[in-house]
Design an enzyme around this catalytic site. Sequence first.
Site, short mmCIF file in Angstrom:
data_model
loop_
_atom_site.label_atom_id
_atom_site.label_comp_id
_atom_site.label_asym_id
_atom_site.label_seq_id
_atom_site.Cartn_x
_atom_site.Cartn_y
_atom_site.Cartn_z
N ASN A 84 0.70 -1.25 0.04
CA ASN A 84 -0.08 0.07 0.11
C ASN A 84 1.05 1.35 -0.10
O ASN A 84 0.44 2.44 -0.30
CB ASN A 84 -1.01 -0.02 1.20
CG ASN A 84 -1.42 1.18 1.86
OD1 ASN A 84 -2.58 1.62 0.98
ND2 ASN A 84 -0.74 1.90 2.70
N SER A 138 -4.25 2.83 -8.95
CA SER A 138 -4.93 4.19 -8.88
C SER A 138 -5.91 4.37 -10.13
O SER A 138 -5.51 3.97 -11.10
CB SER A 138 -4.14 5.19 -8.63
OG SER A 138 -4.97 6.45 -8.78
N TYR A 151 2.97 9.55 -11.28
CA TYR A 151 2.13 8.95 -10.58
C TYR A 151 1.46 7.89 -11.38
O TYR A 151 1.37 6.63 -11.11
CB TYR A 151 1.04 9.84 -9.68
CG TYR A 151 0.38 9.06 -8.88
CD1 TYR A 151 0.90 8.65 -7.61
CD2 TYR A 151 -1.14 8.82 -9.21
CE1 TYR A 151 -0.01 8.18 -6.57
CE2 TYR A 151 -1.86 8.30 -8.04
CZ TYR A 151 -1.33 7.88 -6.89
OH TYR A 151 -1.99 7.30 -5.94
N ALA A 152 0.99 8.21 -12.73
CA ALA A 152 0.40 7.50 -13.60
C ALA A 152 1.12 6.36 -14.14
O ALA A 152 0.71 5.16 -14.17
CB ALA A 152 -0.40 8.48 -14.79
N ALA A 153 2.22 6.72 -14.32
CA ALA A 153 3.14 5.50 -14.80
C ALA A 153 3.49 4.64 -13.90
O ALA A 153 3.35 3.44 -14.24
CB ALA A 153 4.48 6.34 -15.29
N SER A 154 3.50 5.18 -12.52
CA SER A 154 3.85 4.10 -11.45
C SER A 154 2.77 3.18 -10.97
O SER A 154 2.89 1.76 -11.01
CB SER A 154 4.46 4.71 -10.29
OG SER A 154 3.43 5.56 -9.68
N LYS A 155 1.64 3.72 -11.20
CA LYS A 155 0.50 2.91 -10.87
C LYS A 155 -0.03 2.11 -11.97
O LYS A 155 -0.50 0.92 -11.94
CB LYS A 155 -0.81 3.92 -10.60
CG LYS A 155 -0.48 4.60 -8.99
CD LYS A 155 -0.19 3.64 -7.94
CE LYS A 155 -0.11 4.29 -6.44
NZ LYS A 155 0.00 3.24 -5.52
N ILE A 184 -9.84 9.48 -2.50
CA ILE A 184 -10.17 8.97 -1.16
C ILE A 184 -9.44 10.11 -0.20
O ILE A 184 -8.79 10.60 -0.68
CB ILE A 184 -9.40 7.74 -0.67
CG1 ILE A 184 -9.56 6.67 -1.98
CG2 ILE A 184 -9.66 7.21 0.65
CD1 ILE A 184 -11.06 6.10 -1.92
#
Length: 243
Positions: A84, A138, A151-155, A184
């Site tokens: 997480n 995500s 962030y988008a690439a990692s997720k 969230i």
Amino acid sequence: MGRLEGRTAVVTGGARGIGRAIAELFLAEGAQVTVWDLEPGEPRAWPGRPPALERVDVADHASVVVAAARLGERADALDVLVNNAGVNLVRSPTLRDLSAEEWRSVLDVNLTGTLQCTQALLPLLFRSAAGRIVNFSSVLALKGVRGQSAYAASKAGVLGLTRVWARELGPRGITVNCVVPGYIETHMNRAVSSVARGVLLSHTALRRAGSAEEVARACLFLASGDASFVSGAALHVDGGLSA
Ligand SMILES: NC(=O)c1ccc[n+]([C@@H]2O[C@H](COP(=O)([O-])OP(=O)(O)OC[C@H]3O[C@@H](n4cnc5c(N)ncnc54)[C@H](O)[C@@H]3O)[C@@H](O)[C@H]2O)c1
């Protein structure tokens, strides 16, 4: 009898936010929980039975390997790993001004951290009768939102890892799934402007933010015997944001 009675679990990033809600719910369901976090805080601060709290940087290979070895000294097996721990940049740099350091800081935790925690704990997961890995992606892996390259690439990478590991580990009886949260209300979103928040919520079918506890309940499902034939899945917990 709790749904995780007698099971051992590691929750990374479990000191606050969604991870904390997962650790509290797992404890309430009877699991023995170990939290790995940068600043895990004091056991006294936990309601009821506290988890084992370990200071671990999931982005630091040595830190993860040492923590996994410590866990191996006191546990015969690991039943549930929840990857997480995650970060996002406070500012949202577009492609033109995203720095190499910013890119690395996000990929190192969200993607490499997920990989190296799982690798380090694999020998203990292999000793479980029914191992469970729950990763965290995500909705931003699925939707193009300005300023979210790293962030988008990692997720999106986490979604890929989930499918590959489901194939690789299935024959050993281990399920690998992914939770895909929408918006969230946690510390991570502290820098989201009220305008951006309003836009996100207007695209959310239920027209509200989710809570950490609502995500934790989805994670419990994937970690429990109720999901014994679920593997390689991406469970959206987003109030319909990605619908
Ligand atoms: N909040 C949201 O809207 C949302 C949406 C989609 C996905 N997620 C994902 O859910 C997960 C939990 O997010 P959250 O909202 O609870 O965030 P949060 O910032 O409230 O909590 C993240 C936790 O991870 C820990 N952490 C960060 N870097 C770490 C490292 N290197 N090593 C160990 N621990 C580390 C932090 O100390 C913190 O306790 C993340 O993977 C996040 O990307 C969150």
